[in-house]
Design an enzyme around this catalytic site. Sequence first.
Site, PDB file in Angstrom:
ATOM      1  N   CYS A  36       0.820  -1.225   0.000  1.00  0.00           N
ATOM      2  CA  CYS A  36       0.000   0.000   0.000  1.00  0.00           C
ATOM      3  C   CYS A  36       0.849   1.270   0.000  1.00  0.00           C
ATOM      4  O   CYS A  36       0.616   2.186  -0.794  1.00  0.00           O
ATOM      5  CB  CYS A  36      -0.946   0.004   1.202  1.00  0.00           C
ATOM      6  SG  CYS A  36      -0.194  -0.578   2.724  1.00  0.00           S
ATOM      7  N   HIS A  62      -3.082   6.432   4.478  1.00  0.00           N
ATOM      8  CA  HIS A  62      -1.644   6.554   4.767  1.00  0.00           C
ATOM      9  C   HIS A  62      -1.162   7.916   4.275  1.00  0.00           C
ATOM     10  O   HIS A  62      -1.531   8.355   3.175  1.00  0.00           O
ATOM     11  CB  HIS A  62      -0.840   5.482   4.022  1.00  0.00           C
ATOM     12  CG  HIS A  62      -0.981   4.084   4.570  1.00  0.00           C
ATOM     13  ND1 HIS A  62      -1.620   3.773   5.747  1.00  0.00           N
ATOM     14  CD2 HIS A  62      -0.555   2.905   4.052  1.00  0.00           C
ATOM     15  CE1 HIS A  62      -1.586   2.470   5.943  1.00  0.00           C
ATOM     16  NE2 HIS A  62      -0.942   1.905   4.937  1.00  0.00           N
TER      17      HIS A  62
HETATM   18  O1  LIG Z   1       1.466 -12.265   5.407  1.00  0.00           O
HETATM   19  C1  LIG Z   1       0.474 -11.747   5.935  1.00  0.00           C
HETATM   20  O2  LIG Z   1      -0.239 -12.263   6.813  1.00  0.00           O
HETATM   21  C2  LIG Z   1       0.076 -10.353   5.472  1.00  0.00           C
HETATM   22  C3  LIG Z   1       1.094  -9.352   6.036  1.00  0.00           C
HETATM   23  C4  LIG Z   1       0.782  -7.995   5.448  1.00  0.00           C
HETATM   24  C5  LIG Z   1      -0.063  -7.132   6.144  1.00  0.00           C
HETATM   25  C6  LIG Z   1      -0.343  -5.884   5.638  1.00  0.00           C
HETATM   26  C7  LIG Z   1       0.187  -5.478   4.421  1.00  0.00           C
HETATM   27  C8  LIG Z   1       1.021  -6.334   3.714  1.00  0.00           C
HETATM   28  C9  LIG Z   1       1.560  -5.913   2.395  1.00  0.00           C
HETATM   29  O3  LIG Z   1       2.778  -5.965   2.201  1.00  0.00           O
HETATM   30  O4  LIG Z   1       0.749  -5.559   1.516  1.00  0.00           O
HETATM   31  C10 LIG Z   1       1.314  -7.588   4.220  1.00  0.00           C
HETATM   32  C11 LIG Z   1       2.162  -8.501   3.421  1.00  0.00           C
HETATM   33  O5  LIG Z   1       1.634  -9.051   2.418  1.00  0.00           O
HETATM   34  O6  LIG Z   1       3.348  -8.642   3.752  1.00  0.00           O
END
Ligand SMILES: O=C(O)CCc1cccc(C(=O)O)c1C(=O)O
Length: 331
Positions: A129, A236
């Site tokens: 994001c 954000h």
């Molecule tokens: O692996 C997970 O459980 C999701 C963790 C996460 C939470 C919030 C944004 C992200 C993101 O990078 O978009 C991510 C990710 O994919 O690393």
Amino acid sequence: KKYNVAIVGATGKVGETFLKVLEEKNFPVDKLYPMASKKSAGINIKFQGKDWTVEELSESSFDKDIDIALFSAGGSISLKYAPIAREKGVIVIDNSSAWRMDKDVPLVVPEVNPEDIKKHNGIIANPNCSTIQAVVALKPLHDRFKIKRIVYSTYQAVSGSGVKGIRDLEEGLKGNKNEFYPHQIAFNCIPHIDVFLENGYTKEEMKMVEETKKIMNDDSLRITATAVRVPVISGHSESINVEFEKPYEISEVFSIMDSAEGIVLVDDVANNKYPLAVDAADTDPVYVGRLRRDESVESGLNMWVVADNIRKGAATNTVQIAELLVKYDLI
Ligand SMILES: O=C(O)CCc1cccc(C(=O)O)c1C(=O)O
């Protein structure tokens, strides 16, 4: 032509926004296949005027006629099920970080590098994001003035952590103890998003560094980042400092930002006008303002960039990628 669309993680914050944006954009869906964990199986979902039932995600979930699968169910689910879907001929657009840096997986922001989608091998990754909103603002300036260094400082909403983060803030504001974040988020800023790495940076900060280079297709970019969680529900905000190879006129930066795709320029400080998270909430543009020269270097610029982290930061960007597949006749 209409398409059969699977939504993996259909009951999560991003999943439910996928559905909202698909409806808003009137994406041509024939059959919807909402998928989630066992505890959500059986839930009824209303979409495009019809009722759909959430099924439990399993290894046989893609043994049906599905054209596209939008994933937002965490990295481990994507790692396991995206290849299964791809093997069945499904095109996967994955919202997690699991596949983003894979050399065979395009990492796409439609306003920035749409052509990269043509190189897909069945999996396309949606960027983080904070990276998405940054590169939308930076790309037009990189094309005109060639960026050589970027310093990111982010102020990230708790909705980026899903319902757990939102609840920590809401409970914290009532004086109740936190459960999700490592510290109290109410009345606080936490310089810790995702996990810490060997180099002292967090994974969120290194995602911004590495993903920016891949999306802008320029490994020579010098980038550093500090990602901070702040007590904001939605949106954000980012302070971005850039140094260019070429000299620039601030008037040209204003005109470039004012006409760039996907950007709304909000910059009239005499009237207290600059991008605000509360104004960006539930909209799709990337808002840019506080444009001003960084006098401490040869050719430097400061800006303030704000966007809805669940919409443009995740769901809308994903649906725009699906629209590109249709536009480029790749599906
Ligand atoms: O692996 C997970 O459980 C999701 C963790 C996460 C939470 C919030 C944004 C992200 C993101 O990078 O978009 C991510 C990710 O994919 O690393």
